[in-house]
Design an enzyme around this catalytic site. Structure first.
Site, PDB file in Angstrom:
ATOM      1  N   ASP A 166       0.841  -1.194   0.000  1.00 22.30           N
ATOM      2  CA  ASP A 166       0.000   0.000   0.000  1.00 22.30           C
ATOM      3  C   ASP A 166       0.872   1.238   0.000  1.00 22.30           C
ATOM      4  O   ASP A 166       2.067   1.190   0.315  1.00 22.30           O
ATOM      5  CB  ASP A 166      -1.028  -0.015   1.126  1.00 22.30           C
ATOM      6  CG  ASP A 166      -0.436   0.063   2.505  1.00 22.30           C
ATOM      7  OD1 ASP A 166      -1.123  -0.324   3.453  1.00 22.30           O
ATOM      8  OD2 ASP A 166       0.725   0.522   2.654  1.00 22.30           O
ATOM      9  N   ASN A 174      -4.118  13.009   0.343  1.00 16.21           N
ATOM     10  CA  ASN A 174      -5.508  13.448   0.165  1.00 16.21           C
ATOM     11  C   ASN A 174      -5.819  14.673   1.011  1.00 16.21           C
ATOM     12  O   ASN A 174      -6.480  15.617   0.556  1.00 16.21           O
ATOM     13  CB  ASN A 174      -6.466  12.311   0.524  1.00 16.21           C
ATOM     14  CG  ASN A 174      -6.632  11.309  -0.606  1.00 16.21           C
ATOM     15  OD1 ASN A 174      -6.496  11.647  -1.775  1.00 16.21           O
ATOM     16  ND2 ASN A 174      -6.906  10.054  -0.255  1.00 16.21           N
ATOM     17  N   HIS A 179      -8.489  15.135  -3.010  1.00 16.87           N
ATOM     18  CA  HIS A 179      -8.714  13.799  -3.551  1.00 16.87           C
ATOM     19  C   HIS A 179      -8.416  13.702  -5.046  1.00 16.87           C
ATOM     20  O   HIS A 179      -8.138  12.600  -5.541  1.00 16.87           O
ATOM     21  CB  HIS A 179     -10.161  13.368  -3.276  1.00 16.87           C
ATOM     22  CG  HIS A 179     -10.423  13.069  -1.838  1.00 16.87           C
ATOM     23  ND1 HIS A 179     -10.101  11.856  -1.271  1.00 16.87           N
ATOM     24  CD2 HIS A 179     -10.944  13.823  -0.836  1.00 16.87           C
ATOM     25  CE1 HIS A 179     -10.440  11.859   0.009  1.00 16.87           C
ATOM     26  NE2 HIS A 179     -10.945  13.049   0.299  1.00 16.87           N
ATOM     27  N   ASP A 183      -6.411  10.693  -6.499  1.00 12.25           N
ATOM     28  CA  ASP A 183      -6.875   9.851  -7.601  1.00 12.25           C
ATOM     29  C   ASP A 183      -5.820   9.754  -8.704  1.00 12.25           C
ATOM     30  O   ASP A 183      -5.628   8.682  -9.302  1.00 12.25           O
ATOM     31  CB  ASP A 183      -8.171  10.404  -8.180  1.00 12.25           C
ATOM     32  CG  ASP A 183      -9.365  10.201  -7.259  1.00 12.25           C
ATOM     33  OD1 ASP A 183      -9.231   9.426  -6.282  1.00 12.25           O
ATOM     34  OD2 ASP A 183     -10.421  10.807  -7.515  1.00 12.25           O
ATOM     35  N   GLU A 209      -5.902   2.339  -0.739  1.00  9.27           N
ATOM     36  CA  GLU A 209      -4.571   2.487  -1.316  1.00  9.27           C
ATOM     37  C   GLU A 209      -3.796   1.183  -1.237  1.00  9.27           C
ATOM     38  O   GLU A 209      -2.576   1.164  -1.332  1.00  9.27           O
ATOM     39  CB  GLU A 209      -3.788   3.600  -0.599  1.00  9.27           C
ATOM     40  CG  GLU A 209      -3.390   3.297   0.824  1.00  9.27           C
ATOM     41  CD  GLU A 209      -4.432   3.716   1.851  1.00  9.27           C
ATOM     42  OE1 GLU A 209      -4.059   3.900   3.019  1.00  9.27           O
ATOM     43  OE2 GLU A 209      -5.612   3.876   1.489  1.00  9.27           O
TER      44      GLU A 209
END
Length: 294
Positions: A166, A174, A179, A183, A209
């Site tokens: 991760d 974020n 965000h 993304d 993630e």
């Protein structure tokens, strides 16, 4: 408008009912037609000859009627077989008839409808098993495929390894940059994975993630080397306003045994991932091995 013979012929060709009516009419009246032709030719009215002609005409009419009707409905048998084959193994229904009567319309409509339905089902199936942001598989897809790969590995007595990773401090990305940037990071990670996986490897985004790689025919040391290459590539990502080195990931690697369930494989890889985070992040940790630093 006065109907012409060609118009009548087209009407018969385009109507199954009209064709059946015409064939049955001819078959039923064939003995009468034969008898009229025989008598009109001036032959004798010997009862034996007359009976023979009537029986022969009746037999010919019956055979002609039945064989023609079989020919008319033959496409339906082909359609039925194609539909059964589609239900059995998903083989597309490839059936296109040139005839324009009711059977042709039904067969072509059914074939077209099944093709459209199959296309919709494939799209829905893809949407249900694909992570839309990264283009990788999702957890549902991974659950289905990993069982297949485990069975194949056991049958071929081949190794199979799992890599869990991760992104480090992804929540901070974020929170600090929004965000949209998060993304973009996920999409960039997905692109790196898709571009560098072998054709038989599996990759899925299984959490916010968190990602999983399933590597068939791969020992733990080989899987660790693959994970290290991904780690280095993630570290080089430049996604405005994030500079290279800001996007990093921690990896846990585990080589499965034949007795391992999917849950056991992921659990062992997750424990290795946890140790990678405990020892500084942005590194690869194999289950049972010392951590590898950058």
């Amino acid at each position: 408008m006065i109907p012409t013979p060609s118009m009548a012929l087209r009407a018969v060709r385009g109507s199954l009912v009209a064709k059946i009516f015409a064939v049955c009419f001819l078959a039923i009246h064939l003995p009468l037609i034969a008898m009229i032709a025989y008598l009109g030719s001036g032959f004798s009215t010997n009862p034996g000859e007359v009976l023979t002609i009537l029986l022969a005409a009746t037999l010919i009419g019956t055979i002609t009627c039945l064989s023609t009707l079989w020919w008319f409905i033959r496409p339906l048998r082909g359609l039925a077989r194609a539909v059964q084959q589609y239900q059995a193994d998903g083989t597309p229904v490839r059936l296109r008839l040139a005839q324009s009567d009711e059977i042709g319309v039904v067969a072509n409509t059914v074939a077209t409808t099944i093709a459209e339905l199959d296309s919709v089902m494939r799209k829905l199936r893809q949407q249900a098993t694909t992570d839309q942001l990264t283009g990788l598989g999702n957890r549902r897809w991974l659950t289905e495929r990993i069982a297949i790969e485990q069975t194949r590995a056991e049958r071929e007595k081949a190794p199979i390894s799992v890599v869990l990773f991760d992104l480090d401090h992804f929540k901070n990305i974020n929170d600090s940059h929004g965000h949209d940037v998060g993304d973009k990071v996920l999409m960039a990670v997905g692109e790196v994975i898709r571009d560098n996986l072998r054709r038989y490897d599996l990759a899925a985004r299984i959490g916010g993630e968190e990602f999983c790689l399933v590597l068939p025919k791969t020992r733990a040391n080989e899987a660790a080397a693959i994970a290290e290459r991904f780690r280095a590539q993630f570290e080089k990502l430049w996604i405005e306003p994030l500079r290279p080195g800001r996007v990093t990931a921690s990896f846990g690697v585990y080589e499965a045994t034949p007795a391992d369930s999917m849950q056991a494989m992921l659990l062992q890889a997750d424990r290795a991932l946890y140790r990678a985070k405990e020892t500084g992040r942005n590194r690869v940790q194999s289950a049972g091995w010392p951590a590898e630093s950058r």
